[in-house]
Motif scaffolding. Structure first.
Motif, PDB file in Angstrom:
ATOM      1  N   ASP A  97       0.849  -1.195   0.000  1.00  0.00           N
ATOM      2  CA  ASP A  97       0.000   0.000   0.000  1.00  0.00           C
ATOM      3  C   ASP A  97       0.885   1.245   0.000  1.00  0.00           C
ATOM      4  OD1 ASP A  97      -2.149   1.680   0.111  1.00  0.00           O
ATOM      5  OD2 ASP A  97      -2.732   1.185   2.147  1.00  0.00           O
ATOM      6  N   TYR A  98       0.956   1.986   1.122  1.00  0.00           N
ATOM      7  CA  TYR A  98       1.800   3.190   1.144  1.00  0.00           C
ATOM      8  C   TYR A  98       3.265   2.805   1.251  1.00  0.00           C
ATOM      9  CZ  TYR A  98       1.781   2.579   6.293  1.00  0.00           C
ATOM     10  OH  TYR A  98       1.917   2.105   7.561  1.00  0.00           O
ATOM     11  N   PHE A  99       4.131   3.792   0.989  1.00  0.00           N
ATOM     12  CA  PHE A  99       5.563   3.479   1.015  1.00  0.00           C
ATOM     13  C   PHE A  99       6.336   4.580   1.731  1.00  0.00           C
ATOM     14  CE2 PHE A  99       9.642   2.147  -1.214  1.00  0.00           C
ATOM     15  CZ  PHE A  99       9.757   0.989  -0.479  1.00  0.00           C
ATOM     16  N   LYS A 100       7.532   4.902   1.272  1.00  0.00           N
ATOM     17  CA  LYS A 100       8.470   5.744   2.011  1.00  0.00           C
ATOM     18  C   LYS A 100       7.880   7.082   2.437  1.00  0.00           C
ATOM     19  CE  LYS A 100      12.756   4.012  -0.063  1.00  0.00           C
ATOM     20  NZ  LYS A 100      13.949   4.355  -0.847  1.00  0.00           N
ATOM     21  N   GLU A 101       7.306   7.786   1.499  1.00  0.00           N
ATOM     22  CA  GLU A 101       6.870   9.160   1.784  1.00  0.00           C
ATOM     23  C   GLU A 101       5.871   9.195   2.929  1.00  0.00           C
ATOM     24  OE1 GLU A 101       4.852  12.916  -0.650  1.00  0.00           O
ATOM     25  OE2 GLU A 101       5.838  11.287  -1.743  1.00  0.00           O
ATOM     26  N   GLN A 102       4.870   8.286   2.867  1.00  0.00           N
ATOM     27  CA  GLN A 102       3.842   8.268   3.905  1.00  0.00           C
ATOM     28  C   GLN A 102       4.379   7.734   5.229  1.00  0.00           C
ATOM     29  OE1 GLN A 102       0.188   9.355   3.442  1.00  0.00           O
ATOM     30  NE2 GLN A 102       1.130   9.693   5.423  1.00  0.00           N
TER      31      GLN A 102
END
Length: 880
Positions: A101-106
């Motif tokens: 789903d989400y990755f580094k930034e989030q």
């Protein structure tokens, strides 16, 4: 949520974290058990472990996002518990996870938000680290979060790159550190300085797949795996000097201190260490038992037993004499039950296990500690620094001291233990085949000697009478003569006559009861001292007095079992003489209610065919129903008739002869069946050597055969059910599994070597030039000795002219060090064998080998960095 919390309890920190991510569409999942599903891991050691199948692509996740507070156990650095600010065996890892789903930034944005806006950390108190090549994460921290460049540190693969194994998902990570002293400025920030920094949040970015060649390719589904240490967060937010003084652990410490009658804050450092060990370990054992781990000598059970014993011993060190573990466990249960309800649900089991283990350990600990103290003082006076393996084994064998406990106490006195000699003694012990029978207390004999002139010798009626009336001649309690004893007392009783057979000639004593007017004594064992038969037992009802008239009754079922097994030993000896060698003689025996054991002199092992013939011959004699003929004869006449006597046994002028005509005739004082048919059936269980020229047969007969067959039947049914095959198909199925296992083991060894090579190849860039040579000195994590050796040889080939020294900690309490030197280095006077042996001494070990390649071992993993630093220094000095 407060932006500047004044104080947060451990429970509040946990709930705030979970709720923060629940509000961001994360599913709150319960902590997994400390017994992991992963068969490669003994205990749950990390927050991500329950999700490992998802990260490896083996399982489809039910949720795209999850958050947990996972309980974990690690004991690889148990010696640091209580000595550092934040080492634990039990800890909780708060985590948020994204499955494609989400990755580094989030992940970075939320990590910063919960740290600064929720937990109220000032940005001036935070420093972050990123993997040295992860420009993306560096840019997010710098440009989107606004962290000053000076407070973003790039670290190497060992610190900031997560791998699941030699191949598979992996990726860089980014860690958030709390800075206790921001006033020291941003120049020369050293995140290894644990007096200033503490890492509390780790964000792992799983974005690559690594193949067998070490190549990285981007994953189609990128995952997030984070971990925030609850104990570390509590230390920071509660503004205490270490994790132990948080509300997660300190109430346990206070309970232990109250029991000991001491004040933690006024105690010296040694006492504080013991209190911290108790605080930490009690949390561990409470949760382990709650997760249905039982103390034992193997696997998880051994970890549990070791922790409980460390708690007990450290309790003794701070002055606690009696049992106390259940009291401190109650505090630990109260602290944990809101987050982990099963600890309260399993309270009774937790306390029962602790009480049993503590009581067992306390019975031997006191004597063992005194002996070890004497050994330590004697060594110090002699100027020696090593406890012999024989002394360590005596502590283990006689007093129940685990080797690790002896090593721990030795280390506290700047001593080591000769582990190789200890292991050699252990092997000798395994070969002795001792029988663990309790011998009579010498104080009983002493008391009987004093009473001998006042009481008569016991008349034995047990050959013909299973019960008799008798008079109580003497009562002993713990070896001391008493006129009376009450219910609940363990006693030794002498009667004027008895039907109870006393242990003799290999046959154990009868069991049964002594009863009278309102009196009941359970007789658990029988011994004979001089002319007195001593009944060992426990008064279950009433008060027994000297002079009482009672009824003595043997347990007929136990007697029948002993008779069958005893007669079977006579038939067994006759069969051995007939089938193997007429010169065979008895070298010892045991006749109990459930089995028989027969030792005999024979220079070779029996063949399978001979064992089968012996068994068939004994069963033939049983079926032929030979009647026993029992006579008391002059010794000379008995021998003239051919009666077999046991070598070395002392006989009187008259002897008892047990004769089964045309089968067996022996001198024997034991109890026997009146006809061989009463035995029923005879089965040999094993035949093996126990000493030079001495063999041993173990067997069962009579009613005990049913117990044996029931056990075997249960095992066969269980195996058939597990393997989904018919009983007759089990051998082929097991052979197939053995072949598969051998193949897997070969594959595993190959993978270990590949892993070591993959890890070692990254060290080439760390090679230092010293004069005309190149040197590599490094530590590789979790590499076995053989793979470490392969890695060192490979590295030496690649640098050609130089020296390679590698160290690893392949398992708890073991250090492995390898040195590989080129011929040019040898010409400089450096020999790998001598070099690595000297270095290993720093880790409490030694070793050696060839001039160009040598291997050594040690026991103190905490000293490995020091040993490697010494190795590098010596190489530079010799080659520079």
């Amino acid at each position: 949520m407060s932006s500047n919390p004044q104080y947060l309890s451990g429970n509040e920190i946990r709930n705030i974290f979970l709720n923060f991510f629940a509000q961001r569409d994360h599913q709150i999942l319960p902590s997994a058990s400390l017994v992991p599903e992963d068969p490669t891991v003994l205990l749950t050691i990390a927050g991500m472990l329950p999700f490992k199948p998802i990260f490896l692509g083996q399982r489809t996740p039910e949720f795209k996002r999850a958050t947990t507070s996972q309980k974990c156990i690690r004991t690889n650095d148990i010696e640091n518990v209580g000595r550092t600010k934040r080492h634990h065996t039990f800890f909780e890892m708060l985590g948020n996870f994204s499955f494609g789903d989400y990755f580094k930034e989030q992940a970075i944005a939320w990590g910063w938000e919960i740290s600064t806006q929720v937990f109220g950390f000032s940005p001036q108190n935070l420093v972050v680290s990123v993997f040295e090549d992860d420009d993306e994460a560096f840019g997010i921290w710098r440009d989107q979060i606004g962290v000053p460049i000076a407070r973003i540190k790039r670290l190497g693969e060992n610190d900031n790159f997560w791998v699941s194994g030699p191949t598979g998902p992996c990726g860089p990570c980014s860690e958030i550190y709390y800075d206790f002293h921001p006033e020291r400025g941003d120049e020369n920030i050293d995140l290894e300085d644990d007096s200033r920094f503490i890492e509390f949040y780790n964000l792992v970015f799983m974005q690559y797949n690594r193949d067998a060649s070490g190549n990285l390719t981007p994953l189609q589904n990128k995952n997030i795996d984070t971990g925030m240490g609850l104990e570390r967060m509590a230390q920071i937010l509660q503004k205490v000097p270490n994790n132990y003084e948080t509300d997660l652990i300190f109430p346990i410490i206070q309970t232990a201190a109250q029991i000991a009658g001491i004040d933690y804050h006024k105690s010296d450092e040694k006492t504080k260490v013991s209190l911290k060990v108790i605080g930490d370990h009690v949390r561990s054992v409470v949760h382990m038992i709650a997760d249905e781990i039982r103390a034992s000598n193997v696997g998880r059970g051994y970890v549990l037993r070791r922790l409980i014993r460390r708690v007990v011993r450290h309790g003794r060190l701070i002055g606690i004499d009696g049992e106390f573990t259940t009291q401190v466990a109650e505090t630990a249960i109260a602290l944990s039950e809101s987050a982990y309800p099963n600890v309260r649900q399993r309270e009774a089991a937790i306390k029962a296990e602790l009480q049993r283990e503590e009581a067992n350990f306390l019975t031997t600990l006191d004597r063992g500690e005194k002996l070890l103290e004497e050994i330590v003082q004697e060594l110090k006076q002699q100027g020696n620094t090593q406890i012999s393996g024989k002394s360590a084994f005596k502590l283990y064998d006689t007093y129940g001291f685990p080797l690790e406990l002896t090593q721990e106490i030795a280390a506290e006195n700047d001593l080591t233990v000769d582990v190789e000699e200890f292991e050699a003694e252990m092997e000798i012990q395994k070969g002795r085949g001792r029988d663990a029978h309790e011998s009579i207390d010498l104080t009983v004999q002493g008391s009987l000697d004093k009473l001998a002139e006042h009481i008569h010798a016991t008349e034995f009626l047990g050959y013909t009478q299973p019960a008799t009336t008798a008079k109580v001649e003497a009562i002993l309690v713990e070896g001391v003569s008493q006129e009376a004893a009450e219910a609940g007392t363990q006693v030794q009783i002498v009667l004027d006559k008895t039907p109870f057979y006393a242990e003799s000639g290999g046959q154990i004593g009868d069991r049964g009861y002594i009863s009278g007017d309102g009196i009941l004594v359970r007789v658990e064992d029988m011994k004979k001292e001089s002319d007195f038969f001593v009944h060992f037992g426990r008064i279950e009802r009433g008060t027994l007095r000297v002079g009482d008239h009672v009824t003595a009754q043997i347990d007929p079922a136990c007697r029948r079992r002993a008779q069958a097994n005893h007669t079977a030993t006579h038939l067994l000896q006759a069969a051995l003489k007939k089938i193997v060698d007429d010169g065979i003689s008895q070298a010892g025996s045991l006749v109990s209610f459930d089995r028989l054991r027969f030792d005999f002199n024979c220079p070779r092992g029996l063949t399978a065919e001979e064992v089968q013939q012996i068994e068939e011959q004994v069963n033939t004699w049983i079926a032929e129903a030979h009647t026993a003929k029992v006579e008391v004869l002059p010794l000379a006449e008995a021998k003239a008739r051919g009666a077999v006597a046991m070598f070395g046994e002392k006989y009187g002028e008259e002897v008892r002869v047990i004769d089964f005509p045309s089968v067996s005739m022996e001198l024997c004082g034991g109890t026997h069946v009146s006809n061989t048919a009463e035995i029923g059936v005879f089965k040999i269980i094993s035949e093996a050597g126990v000493a030079s020229g001495v063999r041993r047969i173990e067997a069962v007969s009579g009613p005990a055969i049913l117990d044996y067959l029931e056990l075997r039947d249960k095992i066969v049914k269980d195996l058939s059910d597990r393997f989904k095959v018919k009983p007759e198909e089990l051998p082929d199925r097991i052979t197939s599994l053995q072949n598969e296992l051998r193949s897997s083991q070969k594959e595993l060894e190959s993978l270990k070597v590949q892993l070591a090579i993959a890890k070692s190849d990254s060290l080439l860039q760390t090679a230092e030039t010293v004069g005309d040579y190149k040197i590599i000195v490094a530590q590789l994590e979790d590499v076995d000795p053989e793979s470490l050796k392969t890695a060192a040889e490979r590295l030496l080939q690649k640098i050609a002219n130089g020296a390679v020294v590698l160290g690893s900690v392949p398992e708890v309490g073991k250090v492995s060090i390898v040195a590989a030197f080129s011929q040019e280095v040898n010409k400089k006077g450096l020999q790998a064998g001598k070099f690595v042996g000297a270095i290993a001494k720093i880790c409490g070990g030694g070793g050696g080998g060839r001039p160009n390649l040598a291997q050594a071992g040690g026991r103190d993993a905490s000293k490995l960095p020091e040993a490697l630093a010494q190795a590098k220094s010596e190489l530079k000095s010799a080659l520079g």
